[in-house]
Motif scaffolding. Sequence first.
Motif, PDB file in Angstrom:
ATOM      1  N   VAL A 110       0.852  -1.199   0.000  1.00 30.91           N
ATOM      2  CA  VAL A 110       0.000   0.000   0.000  1.00 30.91           C
ATOM      3  C   VAL A 110       0.887   1.249   0.000  1.00 30.91           C
ATOM      4  CG1 VAL A 110      -1.601   1.337   1.444  1.00 30.91           C
ATOM      5  CG2 VAL A 110      -2.029  -1.102   1.013  1.00 30.91           C
ATOM      6  N   ALA A 111       1.900   1.261   0.867  1.00 32.45           N
ATOM      7  CA  ALA A 111       2.793   2.428   0.950  1.00 32.45           C
ATOM      8  C   ALA A 111       3.544   2.647  -0.362  1.00 32.45           C
ATOM      9  CB  ALA A 111       3.782   2.237   2.103  1.00 32.45           C
ATOM     10  N   GLN A 112       3.777   1.558  -1.106  1.00 27.27           N
ATOM     11  CA  GLN A 112       4.517   1.643  -2.374  1.00 27.27           C
ATOM     12  C   GLN A 112       3.604   1.932  -3.568  1.00 27.27           C
ATOM     13  OE1 GLN A 112       8.006   0.772  -3.146  1.00 27.27           O
ATOM     14  NE2 GLN A 112       8.298   1.245  -0.989  1.00 27.27           N
ATOM     15  N   GLY A 113       2.286   2.039  -3.329  1.00 29.95           N
ATOM     16  CA  GLY A 113       1.360   2.263  -4.444  1.00 29.95           C
ATOM     17  C   GLY A 113       1.254   1.053  -5.355  1.00 29.95           C
ATOM     18  N   LEU A 114       1.245  -0.144  -4.750  1.00 34.47           N
ATOM     19  CA  LEU A 114       1.112  -1.384  -5.527  1.00 34.47           C
ATOM     20  C   LEU A 114      -0.184  -2.086  -5.120  1.00 34.47           C
ATOM     21  CD1 LEU A 114       4.780  -2.720  -5.306  1.00 34.47           C
ATOM     22  CD2 LEU A 114       3.621  -1.843  -7.357  1.00 34.47           C
ATOM     23  N   ALA A 115      -1.026  -2.383  -6.102  1.00 41.30           N
ATOM     24  CA  ALA A 115      -2.308  -3.034  -5.816  1.00 41.30           C
ATOM     25  C   ALA A 115      -2.203  -4.533  -6.043  1.00 41.30           C
ATOM     26  CB  ALA A 115      -3.392  -2.451  -6.718  1.00 41.30           C
ATOM     27  N   ALA A 192      -0.920   1.504  -8.563  1.00 38.33           N
ATOM     28  CA  ALA A 192      -2.224   2.128  -8.317  1.00 38.33           C
ATOM     29  C   ALA A 192      -1.995   3.376  -7.470  1.00 38.33           C
ATOM     30  CB  ALA A 192      -3.142   1.155  -7.584  1.00 38.33           C
ATOM     31  N   GLU A 193      -3.026   4.180  -7.380  1.00 38.31           N
ATOM     32  CA  GLU A 193      -2.908   5.437  -6.642  1.00 38.31           C
ATOM     33  C   GLU A 193      -2.827   5.124  -5.134  1.00 38.31           C
ATOM     34  OE1 GLU A 193      -4.017   8.712  -4.478  1.00 38.31           O
ATOM     35  OE2 GLU A 193      -5.786   7.560  -5.091  1.00 38.31           O
ATOM     36  N   GLN A 194      -1.791   5.660  -4.492  1.00 33.92           N
ATOM     37  CA  GLN A 194      -1.486   5.271  -3.109  1.00 33.92           C
ATOM     38  C   GLN A 194      -2.612   5.638  -2.138  1.00 33.92           C
ATOM     39  OE1 GLN A 194      -0.322   7.036  -0.185  1.00 33.92           O
ATOM     40  NE2 GLN A 194       0.244   5.112   0.826  1.00 33.92           N
ATOM     41  N   GLY A 195      -3.217   6.829  -2.341  1.00 37.81           N
ATOM     42  CA  GLY A 195      -4.267   7.275  -1.417  1.00 37.81           C
ATOM     43  C   GLY A 195      -5.468   6.338  -1.435  1.00 37.81           C
ATOM     44  N   GLY A 196      -5.829   5.876  -2.634  1.00 31.99           N
ATOM     45  CA  GLY A 196      -6.966   4.959  -2.764  1.00 31.99           C
ATOM     46  C   GLY A 196      -6.678   3.637  -2.066  1.00 31.99           C
ATOM     47  N   LEU A 197      -5.447   3.158  -2.211  1.00 30.51           N
ATOM     48  CA  LEU A 197      -5.073   1.895  -1.562  1.00 30.51           C
ATOM     49  C   LEU A 197      -5.114   2.039  -0.040  1.00 30.51           C
ATOM     50  CD1 LEU A 197      -2.036   0.782  -3.773  1.00 30.51           C
ATOM     51  CD2 LEU A 197      -4.328  -0.217  -3.738  1.00 30.51           C
ATOM     52  N   ALA A 198      -4.621   3.185   0.443  1.00 31.82           N
ATOM     53  CA  ALA A 198      -4.611   3.410   1.899  1.00 31.82           C
ATOM     54  C   ALA A 198      -6.047   3.419   2.433  1.00 31.82           C
ATOM     55  CB  ALA A 198      -3.891   4.719   2.213  1.00 31.82           C
TER      56      ALA A 198
END
Length: 308
Positions: A110-115, A192-198
């Motif tokens: 998530v912190a790396q922007g990986l879905a 993926a966009e990091q904020g959305g994953l968080a």
Amino acid sequence: MNVPALRAAQCVVSEGDCLSRHTTFQLGGPCRVLITCSTPAQLAAAVNELQRAGEEFILIGGGSNLLVSDEGVPQVVIRYFSAQPQIQRADTVVEVSGSTLLDDLAAFTVAQGLAGLVYASGIPGTVGGALAGNAGAFGRQIGDVVENVTVMNHAGQTHTATPAELQFAYRRSVLQHNDEMVVVARLRLVTAEQGGLAQQRAECLQLRRQKHPDWRVLPTAGSFFKNIEPTSAAGRRQATGWFLEQAGALRMRVRGARPFEKHANIIVRDGDCTAQDVLELSRQMAAAVEQKFHLQLEREVRLRGRFR
Ligand SMILES: Cc1cc2nc3c(=O)[nH]c(=O)nc-3n(C[C@H](O)[C@H](O)[C@H](O)COP(=O)(O)OP(=O)(O)OC[C@H]3O[C@@H](n4cnc5c(N)ncnc54)[C@H](O)[C@@H]3O)c2cc1C
């Protein structure tokens, strides 16, 4: 067994340790020797030494999918577990040790922007344990993102296994039946966009807090039985918890072992009980479902050691 050599390799060796200290059910008797390895090098050192000494062993990770006998187990136990995540990223592939906690891996991605792994947020246990049982939630499972896995057998030989060789299926893999251990896994994710994953991770963790017991307060190993497989290709998997509720499981209890009130498929301990009590309760629950629905439940939790 050459304990000083194991300690020189940075393995943590303890004798007569109780497995209740290393399982989320907090149940299980002693093992002769427990060897905790946190890195691939430590795991190789332990396996090679046990092979040299002619000692049999069993492997555990986070102990979150296990019911260990009150008598304990006769073999040496290797615990491949690391409180420090060991993860590297190369483009969209992450390489992670089997000893790393699955939730630490989910947080890293998530912190790396990986879905591709956010749904695993909050699932207890290690990456190795997750791959062995193809752990998952919300209709997704870890086997879906595997690029390849370095596995080691009990003789200390390693090779790289493909997802096809690992035969992932619902809460299954070939690792449950052969003697191979996940040393390191490589998982292919997508950016993926990091904020959305968080945001998704926060929602997953919130849902877990609402629906699942906190195993530190109410010891458990999560869902005791697998969900029920469809009888035809067109069918859908059915929630075992519903059948258990209809069969009256929420009213059952064997000493301190009982189903969790919000989810009948989760057995918790809220008082004094033994591993044998948990197994006895699970047998009563399965018998009630069989009697009412003519369905045979399959255990998801894995038994270790002898039970009556
Ligand atoms: C509160 C709670 C919630 C849970 N929610 C879920 C959920 O949503 N989804 C889900 O799928 N599961 C869930 N579980 C079950 C459990 O967390 C998973 O099955 C987890 O992946 C088990 O990992 P572990 O490291 O704890 O394995 P362990 O319990 O230590 O071992 C389980 C099996 O995996 C094998 N194993 C362990 N490490 C390795 C390795 N490195 N290589 C090969 N085999 C290995 C062991 O030999 C054993 O056969 C939950 C459990 C709890 C307590």
